[in-house]
Design an enzyme around this catalytic site. Structure first.
Site, mmCIF file in Angstrom:
data_model
loop_
_atom_site.group_PDB
_atom_site.id
_atom_site.type_symbol
_atom_site.label_atom_id
_atom_site.label_comp_id
_atom_site.label_asym_id
_atom_site.label_seq_id
_atom_site.Cartn_x
_atom_site.Cartn_y
_atom_site.Cartn_z
ATOM 1 N N TYR A 43 -41.395 7.082 -0.224
ATOM 2 C CA TYR A 43 -41.715 8.473 -1.327
ATOM 3 C C TYR A 43 -42.137 9.384 -0.009
ATOM 4 O O TYR A 43 -42.950 9.259 0.769
ATOM 5 C CB TYR A 43 -42.968 8.352 -2.063
ATOM 6 N N ASP A 71 -42.522 9.925 8.517
ATOM 7 C CA ASP A 71 -43.456 10.474 7.442
ATOM 8 C C ASP A 71 -44.677 9.604 7.318
ATOM 9 O O ASP A 71 -44.858 8.668 6.905
ATOM 10 C CB ASP A 71 -42.565 10.657 6.131
ATOM 11 N N LYS A 125 -53.012 14.447 3.920
ATOM 12 C CA LYS A 125 -54.172 13.418 3.552
ATOM 13 C C LYS A 125 -55.371 13.871 4.423
ATOM 14 O O LYS A 125 -55.969 14.802 4.356
ATOM 15 C CB LYS A 125 -53.670 12.009 3.275
HETATM 16 N N1 PMP Z 1 -45.078 11.679 2.171
HETATM 17 C C1 PMP Z 1 -45.913 10.539 1.845
HETATM 18 C C2 PMP Z 1 -45.401 9.240 2.676
HETATM 19 C C3 PMP Z 1 -46.728 10.574 0.798
HETATM 20 O O1 PMP Z 1 -47.126 9.392 0.506
HETATM 21 C C4 PMP Z 1 -46.973 11.690 0.150
HETATM 22 C C5 PMP Z 1 -47.988 11.706 -1.180
HETATM 23 N N2 PMP Z 1 -48.526 10.518 -1.645
HETATM 24 C C6 PMP Z 1 -46.157 12.849 0.394
HETATM 25 C C7 PMP Z 1 -45.173 12.672 1.029
HETATM 26 C C8 PMP Z 1 -46.432 14.081 -0.467
HETATM 27 O O2 PMP Z 1 -47.644 14.506 -0.148
HETATM 28 P P1 PMP Z 1 -48.298 15.573 -1.155
HETATM 29 O O3 PMP Z 1 -48.836 14.711 -2.371
HETATM 30 O O4 PMP Z 1 -49.623 16.005 -0.537
HETATM 31 O O5 PMP Z 1 -47.563 16.593 -1.462
#
Ligand code: PMP
Length: 442
Positions: free
Chosen positions: A152, A247, A275
């Site tokens: 994701y 990512d 995060k």
């Molecule tokens: N990339 C990864 C690997 C994530 O786990 C997340 C959110 N869990 C995101 C992108 C998106 O981040 P956000 O919820 O801050 O938009």
């Protein structure tokens, strides 16, 4: 001044608040998993938090293994982070102009991470990913982005896709509202699938701008990958001139200071973080090779901007969080504690033949259905949702809050001491035995 929610005493219960929330927000929530969908009950509304704990509006205390889905690596309201935040608020809370606070965090982040030569702060992981893809397309002048099923990357239109028909890499959107044209710009392969990967590179290699992967996939369970698979992804991307994007919104500054890139010794061309770098405030960033980042405005032709980008409160919270982690050797401490916790659970589950197993990596864990190793989403047993729901509801009843979804990982923070983890493990084992022991032993 009171920080209590502006509501009457009589309505301070979760069910009543949820009814109100559903009138003003879709599903009563501002992010879908919070709704407890599929959990056969309304969500708990939380009023406050401290360290490893959350308190519901009813006053019930929970050991929190969600930790806001990862940012709070020190736990809730760490006192050092709190002072940094208070100090910043007493100074300013938004400039929309140049200031030294983002500079200090940017210097801190780039100092020890050789693949992160330059970075740009944004306000979420989604924004970071969206911007990194734009840079990759601009740099390569190519069309496709390759992603992996089960990873994701936020709600970027072109990445809300899953494997389509049998054709190599073809994708279909996994959300309504995404045009075929946009979904068609993304190629998808399964994780841990060497043949699929080769086939996509063979068919589309010269048109792939970037390959994006969570090097530790942690959004559909914890799907630990073979190192040789990750190296093969990197090598094949390089061979065809596609950029490698890690990512690390979850894994960055969680599994180690340098995230998976450091643990693997694999340097991506571009990387996304979020995060932890904001210490619980809305911060993300994308960065990587200086020549690529210099394509971004005002220096280059790739436009990207943000009113609240590099918000100083988040900058200070993130910096203080990381400085503390460094000072107390937080990553090592967390890994040891989490390993002990997961082993305690696994020994307990195995002893009475309960159908669960805990996968773990650094301070991440995933309680899943027992069985062979899982590296791809297709390998997740069909019973996962049902078994997890039973465990989740019973643990919640006894004051342990797991993320309310069978495919979300758990997060251990530095505020989770060995004693608290032992207490939580005992509760989880006891409720698992009570709810599933009998039928399982039958
Ligand atoms: N990339 C990864 C690997 C994530 O786990 C997340 C959110 N869990 C995101 C992108 C998106 O981040 P956000 O919820 O801050 O938009």
């Amino acid at each position: 001044m009171s920080t209590r929610p502006n509501t009457t005493e009589a309505s301070l219960n979760s069910d009543a608040l949820f009814l109100r929330a559903k009138k003003v927000s879709p599903g009563g929530v501002h992010s879908p998993v919070r709704s407890f969908k599929g959990m056969d009950r309304a969500p708990v509304f939380f009023a406050r938090a401290e360290g490893p704990y959350l308190w519901s509006v009813e006053g019930q205390r929970y050991i929190d293994f969600c930790q806001s889905f990862g940012p709070l690596i020190l736990g809730h309201r760490d006192s050092e982070v709190a002072s940094a935040v208070h100090e910043m608020i007493d100074t300013a809370w938004s400039f929309g102009a140049c200031e030294p606070y983002s500079l200090e965090l940017a210097e801190y982040l780039t100092k020890d991470l050789p693949w992160l030569q330059k970075l740009r702060f944004v306000s979420s992981g989604t924004e970071a990913v969206m911007s990194a893809l734009r840079v990759a397309r601009a740099a390569t002048k190519r069309r496709f982005v390759l992603k992996f099923d089960g990873c994701y990357h936020g709600h970027v239109d072109s990445l809300l896709v899953k494997s389509g028909s049998g054709l190599a890499g073809e994708a279909t959107s996994s959300s309504a509202g995404i045009s075929d044209a946009v979904a068609g710009e993304t190629l998808v392969v399964s994780l841990d699938d060497d043949a699929g990967l080769e086939s996509v590179f063979r068919t589309h290699g010269q048109q792939i701008a970037a390959v994006i992967i969570e090097p530790l996939p942690a959004n559909y369970g914890l799907l630990k990958q073979r190192e040789d698979f990750l190296r093969s992804v990197a090598n094949q991307a390089k061979k065809v001139g596609a950029l490698l994007i890690f990512d690390e919104v979850i894994s960055g500054f969680r599994v180690a200071k340098g995230g998976m890139a450091a643990r693997l010794g694999l340097h991506p061309d571009l990387v996304t973080y979020g995060k932890i770098i904001g210490g619980g405030f809305p911060v993300g960033c994308y960065g990587g090779r200086a020549d690529l980042m210099d394509l971004v405005a005002p220096l280059g032709p790739v436009y990207q901007a943000g009113t609240l980008s590099a918000n100083p409160v988040g900058m200070r919270a993130g910096l203080r969080t990381l400085q503390k982690m460094d000072r107390v050797d937080g990553w090592n401490v967390l890994e040891k504690r989490t390993t002990k916790f997961a082993e305690q659970l696994n020994i307990g589950f195995a002893k009475v033949k309960l159908p669960f197993f805990v996968d773990h990596y650094a301070s991440l864990f995933w309680i899943r259905s027992a069985g062979p190793e899982i590296r791809r989403i297709e390998q997740i047993p069909a019973l996962q949702a049902k078994n997890f729901k039973t465990l989740f509801l019973a643990a919640l009843e006894k004051g342990v809050y797991l993320a309310p979804n069978a495919f979300e990982v758990g997060f251990v923070s530095l505020a989770h001491t060995d004693e608290i983890l032992d207490q939580a493990a005992k509760i989880i084992l006891a409720v698992a035995q009570e709810k599933m022991g009998r039928e399982n032993l039958a």
